[in-house]
Design an enzyme around this catalytic site. Structure first.
Site, mmCIF file in Angstrom:
data_model
loop_
_atom_site.group_PDB
_atom_site.id
_atom_site.type_symbol
_atom_site.label_atom_id
_atom_site.label_comp_id
_atom_site.label_asym_id
_atom_site.label_seq_id
_atom_site.Cartn_x
_atom_site.Cartn_y
_atom_site.Cartn_z
ATOM 1 C CG ASN A 1 -1.532 1.079 1.446
ATOM 2 O OD1 ASN A 1 -1.772 2.032 0.570
ATOM 3 N ND2 ASN A 1 -2.357 1.404 2.491
ATOM 4 C CD1 TRP A 2 3.437 0.970 -2.765
ATOM 5 C CD2 TRP A 2 3.600 2.140 -4.744
ATOM 6 N NE1 TRP A 2 4.393 0.405 -3.864
ATOM 7 C CE2 TRP A 2 4.169 1.125 -4.945
ATOM 8 C CE3 TRP A 2 3.381 3.145 -5.897
ATOM 9 C CZ2 TRP A 2 4.951 0.996 -6.389
ATOM 10 C CZ3 TRP A 2 3.969 2.899 -7.074
ATOM 11 C CH2 TRP A 2 4.604 1.786 -7.224
ATOM 12 C CE LYS A 3 -0.029 3.067 4.667
ATOM 13 N NZ LYS A 3 -0.135 3.263 6.209
ATOM 14 N N GLY B 1 2.644 2.543 10.790
ATOM 15 C CA GLY B 1 3.750 3.383 10.593
ATOM 16 C C GLY B 1 4.652 3.997 11.848
ATOM 17 N N GLY C 1 3.043 -1.098 4.251
ATOM 18 C CA GLY C 1 2.991 0.312 3.844
ATOM 19 C C GLY C 1 4.173 0.908 3.499
ATOM 20 N N GLY C 2 4.986 1.303 4.606
ATOM 21 C CA GLY C 2 6.313 1.944 4.327
ATOM 22 C C GLY C 2 7.395 0.988 3.655
HETATM 23 P P1 13P Z 1 3.139 0.665 7.712
HETATM 24 O O1 13P Z 1 3.577 -0.781 6.959
HETATM 25 O O2 13P Z 1 3.938 1.759 7.096
HETATM 26 O O3 13P Z 1 2.994 0.584 9.109
HETATM 27 O O4 13P Z 1 1.660 0.570 7.330
HETATM 28 C C1 13P Z 1 0.679 -0.466 7.189
HETATM 29 C C2 13P Z 1 -0.550 -0.027 6.613
HETATM 30 O O5 13P Z 1 -1.147 0.805 6.997
HETATM 31 C C3 13P Z 1 -0.979 -0.781 5.070
HETATM 32 O O6 13P Z 1 -2.037 -0.672 4.820
#
Ligand code: 13P
Length: 253
Positions: free
Chosen positions: A9-11, A176, A237-238
């Site tokens: 998930n690149w957000k 995060g 995410g990250g």
């Molecule tokens: P992180 O891996 O950055 O904690 O984010 C997880 C997330 O929200 C994936 O959707």
């Protein structure tokens, strides 16, 4: 045997050329080193890069997901992106109910239920997110919170609809923050969710449902998390923004 999913998930990160470069690196790595055969790799870039992503992933062992979808079918909803539009771009998955959307965009259970139904009607697999706040866990209410999140939304689906979706357990306190759930905490919640599904639908439906873990999952902790019986991969995410880290996570599955 459930196929694992590693979804990135690149957000709201990266410009167009950075997105192009990262996706090219991820695809090249999979072409060169082959991913484990029983793992599905999904990339969820920002919506404006979905067409680029589905073009680049065409014919490759990478699937593309959206980070969100409208709860409306079509029409005068300025700025929204419909499930039909995602289908026309050959998007395979869509994240629904991420905690960031619940928190910053006040997404309600009704909206989430509508999003899931529209996605299913358009042949797109929802990745339905659930997870408790730190206070919920400290108050020992984490099971109750997750049970309500699921019970008030996806448990409205008929059995054959439910069988098409993926669940992601993402404890909000782990997203995060660098604070990952322990493999034991993840396994406990995933087994709990699977038991809820068995009670609501059937043992068979529960056994085939893929439940991903998300929240500070990285190249160092992924293998241990994914080794747990009820953890069927991760929503990353990250660490999905770095091609080398993401490749290591794929190979940990
Ligand atoms: P992180 O891996 O950055 O904690 O984010 C997880 C997330 O929200 C994936 O959707």
């Amino acid at each position: 045997m459930r196929r694992k999913i590693i979804a990135g998930n690149w957000k709201m990160n990266m410009n167009f050329s950075e997105a192009d470069d990262l996706l090219a690196l991820i695809i090249a790595d999979i072409d060169d080193n082959a991913k484990p055969v029983d793992v599905d790799v999904v990339i969820c870039p920002p919506a404006v890069y979905l067409e680029l992503a589905t073009d680049m992933a065409s014919g490759k062992a990478v699937l593309i997901g959206a980070q969100n979808v409208s709860s409306f079918e079509n029409g005068a909803y300025t700025g929204e992106i419909s499930a039909a539009m995602l289908e026309s771009l050959e998007v395979d998955y869509a994240i629904v109910g991420h905690s960031e959307r619940r928190k910053y965009f006040n997404e309600s259970n009704e909206e989430l239920t509508s999003k899931v139904k529209l996605l299913l009607a358009h042949g797109i697999t929802p990745i339905f997110c659930c997870g408790e706040l730190l206070d919920d866990r400290n108050d020992d209410r984490h099971m109750e919170v997750v049970s309500n999140q699921i019970g008030d939304t996806i448990f409205h689906l008929a059995g054959e609809e439910f069988q098409k979706l993926v669940i992601a357990y993402e404890p909000v306190w782990a997203i995060g923050t660098g604070k990952t759930a322990t493999p034991g905490q993840a396994q406990e919640m995933h087994a709990f969710i699977r038991a809820l599904i068995a009670k609501k639908y059937s043992r068979e439906t529960a056994d085939q449902c893929r439940i991903l873990y998300g929240g500070s999952c990285n190249a160092s902790n992924a293998a241990e998390l994914f080794s747990k019986q009820d953890v069927d991969g991760g929503l990353i995410g990250g660490a999905s923004l770095n091609a080398d880290d993401f490749a290591l996570i794929i190979r940990s599955a």
